[in-house]
Design a protein around this motif. Sequence first.
Motif, mmCIF file in Angstrom:
data_model
loop_
_atom_site.group_PDB
_atom_site.id
_atom_site.type_symbol
_atom_site.label_atom_id
_atom_site.label_comp_id
_atom_site.label_asym_id
_atom_site.label_seq_id
_atom_site.Cartn_x
_atom_site.Cartn_y
_atom_site.Cartn_z
ATOM 1 N N ARG A 1 0.851 -1.183 0.000
ATOM 2 C CA ARG A 1 0.000 0.000 0.000
ATOM 3 C C ARG A 1 0.890 1.237 0.000
ATOM 4 N N PRO A 2 1.165 1.814 -1.172
ATOM 5 C CA PRO A 2 2.045 2.991 -1.207
ATOM 6 C C PRO A 2 1.473 4.191 -0.478
ATOM 7 N N GLU A 3 0.115 4.238 -0.317
ATOM 8 C CA GLU A 3 -0.475 5.391 0.348
ATOM 9 C C GLU A 3 -0.120 5.430 1.831
ATOM 10 N N THR A 4 0.364 4.315 2.401
ATOM 11 C CA THR A 4 0.667 4.297 3.835
ATOM 12 C C THR A 4 1.767 5.290 4.177
ATOM 13 N N VAL A 5 2.876 5.239 3.448
ATOM 14 C CA VAL A 5 3.971 6.151 3.755
ATOM 15 C C VAL A 5 3.594 7.584 3.411
ATOM 16 N N LEU A 6 2.748 7.777 2.371
ATOM 17 C CA LEU A 6 2.310 9.129 2.042
ATOM 18 C C LEU A 6 1.429 9.691 3.158
ATOM 19 N N ARG A 7 0.605 8.860 3.732
ATOM 20 C CA ARG A 7 -0.225 9.326 4.845
ATOM 21 C C ARG A 7 0.624 9.591 6.092
ATOM 22 N N GLN A 8 1.671 8.840 6.272
ATOM 23 C CA GLN A 8 2.579 9.125 7.384
ATOM 24 C C GLN A 8 3.234 10.484 7.204
ATOM 25 N N VAL A 9 3.688 10.770 5.981
ATOM 26 C CA VAL A 9 4.280 12.072 5.711
ATOM 27 C C VAL A 9 3.265 13.183 5.931
ATOM 28 N N ASP A 10 2.047 12.987 5.421
ATOM 29 C CA ASP A 10 1.014 14.001 5.557
ATOM 30 C C ASP A 10 0.656 14.237 7.019
ATOM 31 N N GLN A 11 0.570 13.171 7.811
ATOM 32 C CA GLN A 11 0.242 13.330 9.229
ATOM 33 C C GLN A 11 1.359 14.049 9.966
ATOM 34 N N THR A 12 2.603 13.771 9.598
ATOM 35 C CA THR A 12 3.721 14.478 10.225
ATOM 36 C C THR A 12 3.686 15.956 9.882
ATOM 37 N N LEU A 13 3.342 16.277 8.635
ATOM 38 C CA LEU A 13 3.175 17.678 8.254
ATOM 39 C C LEU A 13 2.128 18.363 9.126
ATOM 40 N N ARG A 14 1.009 17.702 9.332
ATOM 41 C CA ARG A 14 -0.057 18.277 10.147
ATOM 42 C C ARG A 14 0.397 18.479 11.594
ATOM 43 N N ASN A 15 1.070 17.483 12.141
ATOM 44 C CA ASN A 15 1.516 17.593 13.538
ATOM 45 C C ASN A 15 2.494 18.745 13.722
ATOM 46 N N ILE A 16 3.421 18.904 12.763
ATOM 47 C CA ILE A 16 4.386 19.997 12.867
ATOM 48 C C ILE A 16 3.688 21.345 12.718
ATOM 49 N N ALA A 17 2.752 21.434 11.770
ATOM 50 C CA ALA A 17 2.014 22.684 11.595
ATOM 51 C C ALA A 17 1.207 23.016 12.842
ATOM 52 N N LEU A 18 0.600 22.006 13.451
ATOM 53 C CA LEU A 18 -0.187 22.241 14.659
ATOM 54 C C LEU A 18 0.704 22.685 15.815
ATOM 55 N N GLN A 19 1.895 22.115 15.889
ATOM 56 C CA GLN A 19 2.826 22.515 16.947
ATOM 57 C C GLN A 19 3.269 23.967 16.755
ATOM 58 N N LEU A 20 3.540 24.359 15.502
ATOM 59 C CA LEU A 20 3.982 25.722 15.242
ATOM 60 C C LEU A 20 2.839 26.729 15.377
ATOM 61 N N SER A 21 1.609 26.249 15.216
ATOM 62 C CA SER A 21 0.471 27.166 15.346
ATOM 63 C C SER A 21 0.130 27.476 16.799
ATOM 64 N N HIS A 22 0.672 26.681 17.729
ATOM 65 C CA HIS A 22 0.389 26.865 19.167
ATOM 66 C C HIS A 22 -1.088 26.765 19.452
ATOM 67 N N SER A 23 -1.781 25.880 18.703
ATOM 68 C CA SER A 23 -3.222 25.762 18.898
ATOM 69 C C SER A 23 -3.555 25.266 20.289
ATOM 70 N N ALA A 24 -2.723 24.356 20.804
ATOM 71 C CA ALA A 24 -3.021 23.801 22.124
ATOM 72 C C ALA A 24 -2.963 24.856 23.211
ATOM 73 N N ASP A 25 -2.148 25.914 22.979
ATOM 74 C CA ASP A 25 -2.055 26.953 23.992
ATOM 75 C C ASP A 25 -3.293 27.852 24.009
ATOM 76 N N HIS A 26 -4.005 27.902 22.855
ATOM 77 C CA HIS A 26 -5.104 28.845 22.755
ATOM 78 C C HIS A 26 -6.455 28.205 23.059
#
Length: 742
Positions: A185-210
């Motif tokens: 399933r080639p989409e597995t590694v692509l989804r891992q990359v996409d999820q990591t992108l989201r996690n990093i963006a969420l960390q930089l957005s400081h959403s949890a602090d707000h």
Amino acid sequence: MRLIPPGGSLSLSRSLLRFGTFAFPEWTSVAPTLGYSARALLAVGLALFLAFYFQLQTPMSSVTTVLIVANPVVGAMVSKSFWRIFGTVIGATAAIVLMAAFPQSPLLYFMGLSTIIGIACCVSTLLRFYKAYAAVLTGYTIVLISVSAFAAPDHIFMAAMSRLSAVTVGILSTAVVFLVTTISRPETVLRQVDQTLRNIALQLSHSADHDGAAVDHTPMPDDSGQPLSFRAMTMTSYDARARLLSQANALVEAIEYAAADNFAIGRRARGLRAGVARLLGLLSTHHPVWREQPSRTPQAVRARQIVQDVMAAFAATPAENLHLDDPGQMRAASRAAIATLDELAEETEDLPTIAFIDNERDILDQMRAALEDFVGPQRHIRRIRLKVYFDWPAALRNGARGACVTLLGCLMWYVCRWSSGANMLTYLIPASCLLATSPLASRASVMFASGTLAAIPAAFICQTYMLPRIDGYPLLWLSLSVCLLPGIWIQFHPRHAMRGFGYAVFFNAMVQIRNPIAYDDLSLMNLWLSYLIALIGLALVFRVILPADHRLDTGRLVMSINRATERLARQPLHRPVDWTVWENLQMQKILRMIQRFSLVAPPIRVYETTDAAFVCVSVGRLITRLRRLALHPAVHEQDRARTRAALAAFRHLSSHPHRTALALRAAALDIMAHVEGREAASHVPTRRIAACLEQASLLLDATPGFFHKRGPLQLSSDMPGANNRLNIAIQPATTPFGMKAA
């Protein structure tokens, strides 16, 4: 764009999974382990059957190969199988040559063997993934082949061919079973990359602090359903940033193995690696100098809010719309935000505010560059050739450690003249070589030895009570499956993976199943005793022979990062610099530094050191931007000369970081004082030059103890000042007469 088509067999499998989850609540956590264990035992049965069918002398070597190369991720299995055959061929050739060179000279043979294994351990430390395994396998294969030929050196060639045949049978059996029972399933590694992108963006957005939203930092599972690397030691993670670093770094391995198994991922592998390298660099901006103490001017507050909004929107995009398939929305949002930030920078003359806005702009630039690498044109990606950091001091230490272990083990056998001493070497040398290259070797050796210790009574029960009562191949396979199942099962759980690996692999070596089977109680007792002595020696080796000094390794890596920053600043402006390659090399050093320093320092100290290392990478990023801006045709020649002089001040970075910071700040103020008198076209690049110089000076002043060659990290733990904070300036050294050194 949806990568997984609805309906069909996938819908049926999901229905079955939902039914299994409803009927058995723990099914989802047990099913991956159960599936891997069933496939591994099926491959064991096929390998054992073929080994007996082809009448191989050591059929259990095929079973051992299955247990070593079996992996729930097919790409990892394919990669390890290839490199295992390659290492076995090279090791078999070296075994024949070494035995032919010293047939009647045991001491010279031991010295030659120790040298080869030392070189193999050294090379293994420099390489990554299963290339490193092939290097160390090349060394200890010589021992495994030569054991049966010590009494009769003329039989070394047949022993080598027998070993190669057993390994080939085991690899082919594993490949057949796992390839047939696994859907790529080639989409597995692509989804891992996409999820990591989201996690990093969420960390930089400081959403949890707000808004108090929880951040999910759990990596997505791979094809096997397991979120962590298979059969790997877990690395301690202390906070969200460390988890993100570990998650992004694991993507490099996931892409490597997916490319070995899937053609579509193989074509995109270089771009995916480059994008992950940029993500690791993006994480280096997450240090407290800018993230926790922003400028309070309206422009700075507005700039921070713009970046947070873009990152929050990126992280909140529906999962069905993968950014790797259609990142157009993110590209447009980034371009609009960068244009707004440029306008904000034009509205103020406050240099710290301009520097802060420029740093926020750089974050968006890096995210946009990562997206371009993930989906950009192949001709752009081909220009990016990431390099591997070669840790030569650690490699030489591991090489010396492997050579010493081999020589001492051989001499112990030679001096004691023990008839089963060769069997001791078949465990001590391979296990020591495999563990010598790990930064966690001390802890892993105990776990490995404990697994092998558990295999001794299991082998006794199997050899004494089970094998004499069976007749025929089916019962033989069933008996071995019952005994191997605990080790195979435990391997799937990273916390105890090394115990399971030691149990499963060396259980096969202790059970003397030959073709035909012959029972010899005295030989069996000698064999088990030799393994008992070897595993005790294994646990002691890594505490006596060249033990790793993790604090010294940390200080060495810190100085390596600082020297790389100095060299980057002092290079001529016309010399091109591949920033992505440079940054990725420094991030490899930082990941090693965190892993090693966390073993000897409390979490708060690891936090501080990681922040300082990220500051250093940020300084390198500013240097690269200064080099690029200084070559802008609109920049005045006097401002270009001031920029060159400021970059030259980095020669004092390791001896007087404060002096470097003062030179950078003075150059920034001087450039800003003349910017209004320049042509209008030069205002934007010139103001950005001043902003970069101001940022670099602030970063250097934030952690002078990290940059100084006599900083706390360069001292032994028992020396005065070794625990000082890194934000404390280092006082100049004094001579014996009380005068300050130059």
